[in-house]
Scaffold this motif. Sequence first.
Motif, PDB file in Angstrom:
ATOM      1  N   LEU A 196       0.815  -1.208   0.000  1.00  0.00           N
ATOM      2  CA  LEU A 196       0.000   0.000   0.000  1.00  0.00           C
ATOM      3  C   LEU A 196       0.853   1.265   0.000  1.00  0.00           C
ATOM      4  O   LEU A 196       0.446   2.291  -0.563  1.00  0.00           O
ATOM      5  CB  LEU A 196      -0.957  -0.022   1.190  1.00  0.00           C
ATOM      6  CG  LEU A 196      -1.950  -1.196   1.184  1.00  0.00           C
ATOM      7  CD1 LEU A 196      -2.918  -1.099   2.343  1.00  0.00           C
ATOM      8  CD2 LEU A 196      -2.695  -1.277  -0.143  1.00  0.00           C
ATOM      9  N   THR A 197       2.032   1.197   0.590  1.00  0.00           N
ATOM     10  CA  THR A 197       2.962   2.327   0.522  1.00  0.00           C
ATOM     11  C   THR A 197       3.406   2.560  -0.918  1.00  0.00           C
ATOM     12  O   THR A 197       3.525   3.708  -1.367  1.00  0.00           O
ATOM     13  CB  THR A 197       4.186   2.075   1.414  1.00  0.00           C
ATOM     14  OG1 THR A 197       3.766   1.987   2.778  1.00  0.00           O
ATOM     15  CG2 THR A 197       5.208   3.198   1.285  1.00  0.00           C
ATOM     16  N   GLY A 201       2.464   6.118  -1.929  1.00  0.00           N
ATOM     17  CA  GLY A 201       3.640   6.978  -1.896  1.00  0.00           C
ATOM     18  C   GLY A 201       4.095   7.323  -0.497  1.00  0.00           C
ATOM     19  O   GLY A 201       5.052   8.070  -0.312  1.00  0.00           O
ATOM     20  N   ALA A 202       3.412   6.807   0.512  1.00  0.00           N
ATOM     21  CA  ALA A 202       3.762   7.023   1.912  1.00  0.00           C
ATOM     22  C   ALA A 202       3.109   5.919   2.736  1.00  0.00           C
ATOM     23  O   ALA A 202       2.153   5.278   2.280  1.00  0.00           O
ATOM     24  CB  ALA A 202       3.299   8.395   2.393  1.00  0.00           C
ATOM     25  N   SER A 203       3.608   5.713   3.958  1.00  0.00           N
ATOM     26  CA  SER A 203       3.067   4.643   4.800  1.00  0.00           C
ATOM     27  C   SER A 203       1.624   4.949   5.196  1.00  0.00           C
ATOM     28  O   SER A 203       1.191   6.096   5.229  1.00  0.00           O
ATOM     29  CB  SER A 203       3.928   4.475   6.058  1.00  0.00           C
ATOM     30  OG  SER A 203       3.930   5.669   6.829  1.00  0.00           O
ATOM     31  N   PHE A 219      -3.077   9.035   4.411  1.00  0.00           N
ATOM     32  CA  PHE A 219      -2.865  10.393   4.906  1.00  0.00           C
ATOM     33  C   PHE A 219      -2.371  11.323   3.798  1.00  0.00           C
ATOM     34  O   PHE A 219      -1.515  10.944   2.990  1.00  0.00           O
ATOM     35  CB  PHE A 219      -1.820  10.394   6.033  1.00  0.00           C
ATOM     36  CG  PHE A 219      -2.299   9.792   7.327  1.00  0.00           C
ATOM     37  CD1 PHE A 219      -2.527  10.593   8.441  1.00  0.00           C
ATOM     38  CD2 PHE A 219      -2.522   8.428   7.444  1.00  0.00           C
ATOM     39  CE1 PHE A 219      -2.952  10.047   9.641  1.00  0.00           C
ATOM     40  CE2 PHE A 219      -2.955   7.869   8.642  1.00  0.00           C
ATOM     41  CZ  PHE A 219      -3.170   8.687   9.745  1.00  0.00           C
ATOM     42  N   TYR A 220      -2.902  12.550   3.807  1.00  0.00           N
ATOM     43  CA  TYR A 220      -2.488  13.589   2.858  1.00  0.00           C
ATOM     44  C   TYR A 220      -2.286  14.914   3.580  1.00  0.00           C
ATOM     45  O   TYR A 220      -2.940  15.193   4.584  1.00  0.00           O
ATOM     46  CB  TYR A 220      -3.569  13.822   1.795  1.00  0.00           C
ATOM     47  CG  TYR A 220      -3.773  12.714   0.806  1.00  0.00           C
ATOM     48  CD1 TYR A 220      -2.961  12.594  -0.317  1.00  0.00           C
ATOM     49  CD2 TYR A 220      -4.816  11.801   0.961  1.00  0.00           C
ATOM     50  CE1 TYR A 220      -3.171  11.590  -1.249  1.00  0.00           C
ATOM     51  CE2 TYR A 220      -5.030  10.795   0.036  1.00  0.00           C
ATOM     52  CZ  TYR A 220      -4.207  10.695  -1.074  1.00  0.00           C
ATOM     53  OH  TYR A 220      -4.420   9.694  -1.983  1.00  0.00           O
ATOM     54  N   THR A 236       1.736   7.931   7.715  1.00  0.00           N
ATOM     55  CA  THR A 236       0.720   7.811   8.749  1.00  0.00           C
ATOM     56  C   THR A 236       1.141   8.507  10.039  1.00  0.00           C
ATOM     57  O   THR A 236       2.317   8.509  10.414  1.00  0.00           O
ATOM     58  CB  THR A 236       0.404   6.335   9.047  1.00  0.00           C
ATOM     59  OG1 THR A 236      -0.543   6.263  10.113  1.00  0.00           O
ATOM     60  CG2 THR A 236       1.649   5.553   9.431  1.00  0.00           C
ATOM     61  N   LEU A 237       0.170   9.084  10.714  1.00  0.00           N
ATOM     62  CA  LEU A 237       0.398   9.707  12.019  1.00  0.00           C
ATOM     63  C   LEU A 237      -0.008   8.782  13.159  1.00  0.00           C
ATOM     64  O   LEU A 237       0.128   9.144  14.328  1.00  0.00           O
ATOM     65  CB  LEU A 237      -0.406  11.007  12.123  1.00  0.00           C
ATOM     66  CG  LEU A 237      -0.021  12.122  11.152  1.00  0.00           C
ATOM     67  CD1 LEU A 237      -1.060  13.238  11.177  1.00  0.00           C
ATOM     68  CD2 LEU A 237       1.362  12.679  11.508  1.00  0.00           C
TER      69      LEU A 237
END
Length: 252
Positions: A196-197, A201-203, A219-220, A236-237
Motif C-alpha cells: 500500500l505504501t 507513496g507514503a506509509s 494520509f495527505y 501515517t500519524l
Amino acid sequence: MFQSAVALAAMSLLTGTNADLQTCSTNSGYSCASSSTTPTCCFNYPGGALLQTQFWDTSPSTGPSTSWTIHGLWPDNCDGTYESSCDSSRAYTNITDILQTQGRDDLLDYMDEYWVDINGDNESFWAHEWGKHGTCINTIDPDCYQGYTAQEEVGDFFEKVVDLFKGLDTYKALAAAGITPSTSKTYTLSAIQSALTEMHGASVYLGCSSGKLNQVWYFYNVQGNAIDGSYKAVKTLTNSGCPSTGIKYVPK
C-alpha cells in the motif's frame, strides 16, 4: 505497469474538481508543513492532515467482493488528534436529498455501492461522516464560496471523498503483491504495508480486529482548499493496529 497506472490516475484525480471556492495561490504551503496557525479558505487548520479511510467488512459483508469500501475523509490536527462535530447548524441528515437536488445522481449511485453502512443504513452513515468530519474541514466553510448556494459544500465533500477513493484501489494494490482474501493464508504487516505504501507513496495506517485486516487510512497534506487543492501523500500519524505476523485477510 500497475504502479504507473495508479500514479497517473491519482495525479488526474487530485488536481481539482472545479468547485466554486475562492481561488488559492499555487505558491501557498502545504498544510501541516507550515508554522501558520491561522485557518483560511486556502489553508486547512487545525485539521491539516486529511485521511481517506476505507473498510474491509466481512461480518456482515458490505460492497463488492473485489473492492474495499469508503469510510470517509477525516481532518487530523497533524499529530494524530482531531476535532469533531464542528458545526451543528450544518449537521445535515438528508444527504440523499441534497445530492439529488444538486444533480449528483451518478455520485449517489456510486455511494450506494461503495460507501455502505454495515447495518444497511447508508443515509445515517453518510450523515454521520459529514456531521462529524466534513463540518470540521475549514476550507469548505460556506464563507469560502463565491456565490454560495445552500449546502453546496456538502456535495463537494462527498464528490471529493469518492474521487480520492477511486485513486486508491486497495484491493488491486494488495492483489498485485500477491495478497488476496483467503480462508487459510495469513500475511505479515510489513508485506501489506509495503504494497500500500508503493501505491500511495507514503506509509498508511492498517487496522485489524481479532487479527483480521479491516481498515486502512491514507494520509495527505493539502496545498489550497480541500476540494480543488493539491494533495500530497504523507506518512501515517497513527501506529497500525495489527499484529506483525499472522494477519488474516478473509473473503467477503
